[in-house]
Design an enzyme around this catalytic site. Structure first.
Site, PDB file in Angstrom:
ATOM      1  N   GLY A 186       0.835  -1.228   0.145  1.00  0.00           N
ATOM      2  CA  GLY A 186      -0.012   0.006  -0.082  1.00  0.00           C
ATOM      3  C   GLY A 186       0.661   1.366  -0.056  1.00  0.00           C
ATOM      4  N   ASN A 187       0.359   2.402   0.558  1.00  0.00           N
ATOM      5  CA  ASN A 187       1.175   3.712   0.418  1.00  0.00           C
ATOM      6  C   ASN A 187       0.546   4.632   1.345  1.00  0.00           C
ATOM      7  OD1 ASN A 187      -0.938   5.345  -1.009  1.00  0.00           O
ATOM      8  ND2 ASN A 187      -0.456   4.041  -2.689  1.00  0.00           N
ATOM      9  N   HIS A 188       1.099   5.777   1.751  1.00  0.00           N
ATOM     10  CA  HIS A 188       0.675   6.418   2.731  1.00  0.00           C
ATOM     11  C   HIS A 188      -0.688   7.401   2.386  1.00  0.00           C
ATOM     12  CE1 HIS A 188       4.115   5.505   5.266  1.00  0.00           C
ATOM     13  NE2 HIS A 188       4.964   5.727   4.018  1.00  0.00           N
TER      14      HIS A 188
END
Ligand code: CTP
Length: 400
Positions: free
Chosen positions: A212-214
């Protein structure tokens, strides 16, 4: 072309003498290209006949919850009527109807429709001078106005009682020009459909882990809110986030992976006017997803990743009349990369986030962006709350 052209106007008529003017009002609305349906309160039928209004509007006039005139009585569904309408106009709105709207009473079809409608609502008050000046009426109008109902001011003149003063329903021509001016200035995206992607995507590795990412989705949700406030119908395709869009004109479609986001965009893209791809879509996903939880051992773990579909690029390829907005998040050579993205993905506007700028990017409530138009001109915006940045982006789209 009038902003009302092709729009569905639901006209609610309550029981005031000014109801006789609604025949002219319906004609004017139809002249503007609107499709008009009429709901009358039962008592309004004493002032103007449903037959006249049905003939002029070319639609059946509704008044009761149950249509008993037919052999098999049918239910006039107020929720469906509310959803049908792009705009609800109550004219004349009597003191009684205004009071009931304020307190949420719904003892007739018109009031029940008002309570379930999600579209912009306008009322044209009409009553006698003393009733109009009464404290209860002015406080009811204030409450309705603060809940988003637009009040078309009553006019001054001779009233049915013989008194002279304020309280006359605005003339039909004035109602129509009020509607068109108001829609143009307050709801510039009235009748437009906007598709927004927001948030991260999660690409599963096994049943418990993902890549995923932030991204929190804040920027996309702020854009959705502004677009809805500008009158648009918004489809928000959201990756995993704790955010909830509250505006009734936002339909949120929750997805997890890039493939799911792509599928939803494909479902809706053709029917929208503006698309804003603000999601932080994972460019890669694991080539294979394990059905069972991967167990650790002492060897390095190698994951093979394959490309995900590029949603913005797909929109750029398929683009006909839509206005397409992309985002770019860069850490270096920001302008050069961003301009290349705009051109490669056939965008009309690119919103550049440079992670070097303090206060910009993921997990902050503020953002600092530079807008790049399709002639590659750049427009740096000031560091601001993401809600203000969203407003500036939408205003830029309107002005261009
Ligand atoms: N985008 C998308 N689908 C993807 C990847 C990105 O729709 N699979 C969209 C984003 O929503 C954003 C823009 O494309 O509007 C970002 O462009 P992109 O070139 O993909 O940026 P990065 O993924 O950051 O690319 P790179 O890593 O090459 O910089």
């Amino acid at each position: 072309m009038s902003i009302l052209s092709g729009k569905r106007v639901l006209l609610g008529i309550s029981a005031g003498i000014a109801a006789y003017k609604t025949v002219a009002l319906v004609r004017l609305l139809i002249k503007q290209g609107a499709d008009v349906k009429v709901i009358m309160t039962p008592a309004a039928k004493e002032f103007v006949t449903p037959l006249t209004l049905a003939t002029i509007s070319k639609n059946p006039v509704l008044s009761e919850f149950i249509n008993t005139e037919e052999e098999n009585p049918t239910w006039n569904n107020h929720v469906e009527l509310g959803l049908w309408a792009d705009l609800l106009l109550i004219a004349p709105a009597t003191a009684n109807t205004i009071a009931k709207m304020t307190s949420g009473q719904c003892d007739n079809l018109l009031l029940a429709t008002y309570l379930s409608a999600k579209c912009p609502t306008y009322i044209a008050p009409a009553m006698d001078l003393d009733m109009y000046q009464h404290l209860s009426t002015s406080s009811n109008l204030e409450k309705l106005s603060s809940s988003g109902v637009a009040i078309i001011p009553a006019e001054e003149g001779e009233l049915a009682s013989g008194l002279v003063g304020y309280g006359r329903m605005a003339e039909p021509e004035h109602i129509v020009s009020y509607l068109t001016d108001h829609l143009l200035h307050v709801s510039p995206w009235f009748g437009k459909k906007v598709l927004i992607t927001a948030g991260p995507t999660y690409e599963p590795i096994d049943p418990v882990r993902f890549i995923g990412n932030h991204s929190t989705g804040t920027m996309g949700y702020c854009l959705a809110e502004v677009a809805a406030q500008f009158g648009a119908e918004v489809i928000l395709v959201s990756g995993p986030t704790h955010l909830v869009a509250k505006h009734p004109k936002i339909e949120t479609l929750r997805v997890t992976t890039a493939e799911e986001m792509m599928a939803q965009v494909k479902n809706h893209y053709k029917k929208v006017d503006i698309t804003i791809c603000s999601a932080a879509v994972a460019d890669y996903k694991p080539a294979a997803v394990s059905d069972i939880k991967l167990k650790k051992n002492d060897k390095p773990l190698e994951l093979v990743l394959v490309r995900n579909p590029d949603i913005l690029a797909w929109c750029g390829e398929q683009k006909k009349k839509q206005y397409l907005v992309g985002f770019a998040l860069e850490t270096h050579n920001a302008l050069t990369y961003a301009k290349a993205k705009l051109q490669n993905k056939n965008c009309d506007l690119l919103v550049l986030n440079s992670l070097k700028d303090p206060g910009a990017g993921f997990g902050t409530t503020t953002n600092q962006v530079t807008l790049i138009d399709k002639h590659l001109s750049t427009f740096p915006l000031e560091l601001n709350d993401k809600r203000i940045v969203a407003l500036e982006i939408c205003k830029f789209i309107i002005n261009h």
